[in-house]
Design a protein around this motif. Structure first.
Motif, mmCIF file in Angstrom:
data_model
loop_
_atom_site.group_PDB
_atom_site.id
_atom_site.type_symbol
_atom_site.label_atom_id
_atom_site.label_comp_id
_atom_site.label_asym_id
_atom_site.label_seq_id
_atom_site.Cartn_x
_atom_site.Cartn_y
_atom_site.Cartn_z
ATOM 1 N N THR A 237 -13.512 -11.717 4.035
ATOM 2 C CA THR A 237 -13.215 -10.333 3.623
ATOM 3 C C THR A 237 -12.019 -10.308 2.674
ATOM 4 O O THR A 237 -12.069 -9.686 1.601
ATOM 5 C CB THR A 237 -12.932 -9.451 4.859
ATOM 6 O OG1 THR A 237 -14.123 -9.398 5.657
ATOM 7 C CG2 THR A 237 -12.501 -8.053 4.461
ATOM 8 N N HIS A 238 -10.952 -10.995 3.043
ATOM 9 C CA HIS A 238 -9.757 -10.980 2.185
ATOM 10 C C HIS A 238 -9.953 -11.826 0.934
ATOM 11 O O HIS A 238 -9.402 -11.501 -0.124
ATOM 12 C CB HIS A 238 -8.523 -11.404 2.980
ATOM 13 C CG HIS A 238 -8.031 -10.304 3.846
ATOM 14 N ND1 HIS A 238 -7.310 -9.238 3.361
ATOM 15 C CD2 HIS A 238 -8.209 -10.066 5.168
ATOM 16 C CE1 HIS A 238 -7.044 -8.406 4.343
ATOM 17 N NE2 HIS A 238 -7.573 -8.888 5.454
ATOM 18 N N ARG B 54 -10.597 -11.877 -4.912
ATOM 19 C CA ARG B 54 -11.440 -12.066 -6.100
ATOM 20 C C ARG B 54 -11.593 -10.746 -6.857
ATOM 21 O O ARG B 54 -11.505 -10.708 -8.086
ATOM 22 C CB ARG B 54 -12.811 -12.598 -5.678
ATOM 23 C CG ARG B 54 -13.240 -13.804 -6.429
ATOM 24 C CD ARG B 54 -14.633 -14.296 -6.042
ATOM 25 N NE ARG B 54 -14.559 -15.268 -4.966
ATOM 26 C CZ ARG B 54 -14.882 -15.059 -3.691
ATOM 27 N NH1 ARG B 54 -15.324 -13.899 -3.289
ATOM 28 N NH2 ARG B 54 -14.780 -16.015 -2.801
ATOM 29 N N ALA B 55 -11.815 -9.659 -6.107
ATOM 30 C CA ALA B 55 -12.035 -8.350 -6.728
ATOM 31 C C ALA B 55 -10.812 -7.849 -7.477
ATOM 32 O O ALA B 55 -10.942 -7.119 -8.464
ATOM 33 C CB ALA B 55 -12.443 -7.336 -5.663
ATOM 34 N N THR B 56 -9.620 -8.243 -7.051
ATOM 35 C CA THR B 56 -8.393 -7.772 -7.699
ATOM 36 C C THR B 56 -7.831 -8.783 -8.700
ATOM 37 O O THR B 56 -6.835 -8.504 -9.366
ATOM 38 C CB THR B 56 -7.314 -7.439 -6.647
ATOM 39 O OG1 THR B 56 -7.061 -8.596 -5.844
ATOM 40 C CG2 THR B 56 -7.743 -6.274 -5.776
ATOM 41 N N ASP C 29 -12.780 -12.020 -0.669
ATOM 42 C CA ASP C 29 -13.521 -11.105 -1.545
ATOM 43 C C ASP C 29 -12.577 -10.107 -2.204
ATOM 44 O O ASP C 29 -12.708 -9.811 -3.396
ATOM 45 C CB ASP C 29 -14.596 -10.358 -0.760
ATOM 46 C CG ASP C 29 -15.764 -11.233 -0.346
ATOM 47 O OD1 ASP C 29 -15.917 -12.349 -0.899
ATOM 48 O OD2 ASP C 29 -16.528 -10.806 0.555
ATOM 49 N N ARG C 30 -11.607 -9.607 -1.437
ATOM 50 C CA ARG C 30 -10.631 -8.662 -2.003
ATOM 51 C C ARG C 30 -9.735 -9.349 -3.027
ATOM 52 O O ARG C 30 -9.373 -8.752 -4.043
ATOM 53 C CB ARG C 30 -9.797 -8.032 -0.886
ATOM 54 C CG ARG C 30 -10.614 -7.097 -0.028
ATOM 55 C CD ARG C 30 -9.835 -6.531 1.113
ATOM 56 N NE ARG C 30 -10.724 -5.728 1.955
ATOM 57 C CZ ARG C 30 -10.440 -5.376 3.194
ATOM 58 N NH1 ARG C 30 -9.281 -5.725 3.741
ATOM 59 N NH2 ARG C 30 -11.292 -4.658 3.888
ATOM 60 N N ARG D 277 -0.032 -4.478 -8.937
ATOM 61 C CA ARG D 277 -1.451 -4.865 -8.981
ATOM 62 C C ARG D 277 -1.608 -6.373 -9.089
ATOM 63 O O ARG D 277 -2.554 -6.938 -8.549
ATOM 64 C CB ARG D 277 -2.157 -4.148 -10.131
ATOM 65 C CG ARG D 277 -2.390 -2.676 -9.836
ATOM 66 C CD ARG D 277 -3.344 -2.031 -10.822
ATOM 67 N NE ARG D 277 -2.887 -2.109 -12.196
ATOM 68 C CZ ARG D 277 -2.143 -1.195 -12.804
ATOM 69 N NH1 ARG D 277 -1.738 -0.140 -12.154
ATOM 70 N NH2 ARG D 277 -1.796 -1.331 -14.058
ATOM 71 N N GLU E 243 0.815 -1.217 0.000
ATOM 72 C CA GLU E 243 0.000 0.000 0.000
ATOM 73 C C GLU E 243 0.850 1.268 0.000
ATOM 74 O O GLU E 243 0.354 2.345 -0.304
ATOM 75 C CB GLU E 243 -0.961 -0.024 1.188
ATOM 76 C CG GLU E 243 -2.024 -1.100 1.014
ATOM 77 C CD GLU E 243 -2.857 -1.365 2.253
ATOM 78 O OE1 GLU E 243 -2.452 -0.939 3.362
ATOM 79 O OE2 GLU E 243 -3.904 -2.019 2.114
ATOM 80 N N TYR F 19 -1.611 -8.060 -5.505
ATOM 81 C CA TYR F 19 -2.726 -7.915 -4.578
ATOM 82 C C TYR F 19 -3.594 -9.163 -4.437
ATOM 83 O O TYR F 19 -3.942 -9.530 -3.315
ATOM 84 C CB TYR F 19 -3.581 -6.700 -4.920
ATOM 85 C CG TYR F 19 -3.042 -5.433 -4.299
ATOM 86 C CD1 TYR F 19 -3.199 -5.178 -2.942
ATOM 87 C CD2 TYR F 19 -2.360 -4.500 -5.064
ATOM 88 C CE1 TYR F 19 -2.692 -4.032 -2.363
ATOM 89 C CE2 TYR F 19 -1.853 -3.351 -4.486
ATOM 90 C CZ TYR F 19 -2.024 -3.120 -3.142
ATOM 91 O OH TYR F 19 -1.510 -1.988 -2.571
ATOM 92 N N PRO F 20 -3.957 -9.840 -5.511
ATOM 93 C CA PRO F 20 -4.765 -11.051 -5.314
ATOM 94 C C PRO F 20 -4.052 -12.093 -4.462
ATOM 95 O O PRO F 20 -4.670 -12.708 -3.576
ATOM 96 C CB PRO F 20 -5.008 -11.572 -6.737
ATOM 97 C CG PRO F 20 -4.770 -10.412 -7.629
ATOM 98 C CD PRO F 20 -3.767 -9.541 -6.936
ATOM 99 N N HIS G 294 -3.948 -10.985 -0.754
ATOM 100 C CA HIS G 294 -5.242 -11.162 -0.084
ATOM 101 C C HIS G 294 -5.620 -12.630 0.084
ATOM 102 O O HIS G 294 -6.184 -13.001 1.115
ATOM 103 C CB HIS G 294 -6.336 -10.394 -0.825
ATOM 104 C CG HIS G 294 -6.275 -8.916 -0.568
ATOM 105 N ND1 HIS G 294 -6.510 -8.370 0.666
ATOM 106 C CD2 HIS G 294 -5.980 -7.888 -1.383
ATOM 107 C CE1 HIS G 294 -6.378 -7.055 0.606
ATOM 108 N NE2 HIS G 294 -6.047 -6.741 -0.629
#
Length: 131
Positions: A96-97, A102-104, A99-100, A71, A61, A74-75, A78
Motif C-alpha cells: 500500500t505504501h 510510486r504515485a507521488t 504504491d503511494r 510534495r 498531512e 511524500y515519496p 511512503h
C-alpha cells in the motif's frame, strides 16, 4: 544527522529527542515531519521506526502552504513506511505504501535525492515481488 551518518545512532536519537521535546506537539508541522523522518532512521527497533515514520506522515498531512518542498517528501515518507512494514512482515501494508510512494514520485526532481528515492522504490518493489 552527522552523528547518525557517522554511526552514533544512540547519540543521534538523544539529540533528536531533545529537539523533539523543544519543538513540542504544537510545533511547526514541517519541522516535526522532518525531525520525525530523521528520528525514524535512528531507531534500532522496527516498531519504533514505524512509529516515527507514522509521526512524520501525520505531521506532513498537517502542513499547509509549503508547496513543492513538502510534495517531494511524500515519496520518501511512503517508501520508508513500506520498508518498515517489510521488516515487520506485513507485506500488504508495505505494498500500500509502496504504491503511494510510486504515485507521488512524479514530484521528485532528477537529482541525488530524487534518484535515491526512486532507487529505493525500485529495490523495495523487487524485494516484495520476490516474496
Amino acid at each position: 544527522m552527522m552523528l547518525l551518518h557517522g554511526g552514533d545512532r544512540e547519540e543521534a536519537r538523544n539529540r533528536f529527542g531533545e529537539l523533539w521535546e523543544q519543538l513540542g506537539a504544537d510545533g511547526d508541522p514541517l519541522q516535526r515531519c522532518t525531525l520525525a523522518h530523521c528520528m525514524a532512521d535512528a531507531q534500532d527497533d522496527p516498531y519504533d521506526e514505524l512509529a516515527w515514520d507514522l509521526r512524520a506522515l501525520t505531521a506532513a498531512e498537517e502542513v499547509d502552504g509549503h508547496g513543492m518542498a513538502l510534495r517531494a517528501l511524500y515519496p520518501a515518507l511512503h517508501v520508508n513506511l513500506a520498508a518498515d512494514y517489510v521488516k515487520l512482515r506485513r507485506p500488504d501494508a508495505a505494498r500500500t505504501h509502496l504504491d503511494r510512494a510510486r504515485a507521488t514520485s512524479g514530484t521528485l526532481t532528477d537529482d541525488g535525492y530524487g534518484n535515491g528515492v526512486r532507487a529505493a522504490i525500485a529495490r523495495l518493489t523487487e524485494r516484495l515481488a520476490a516474496e
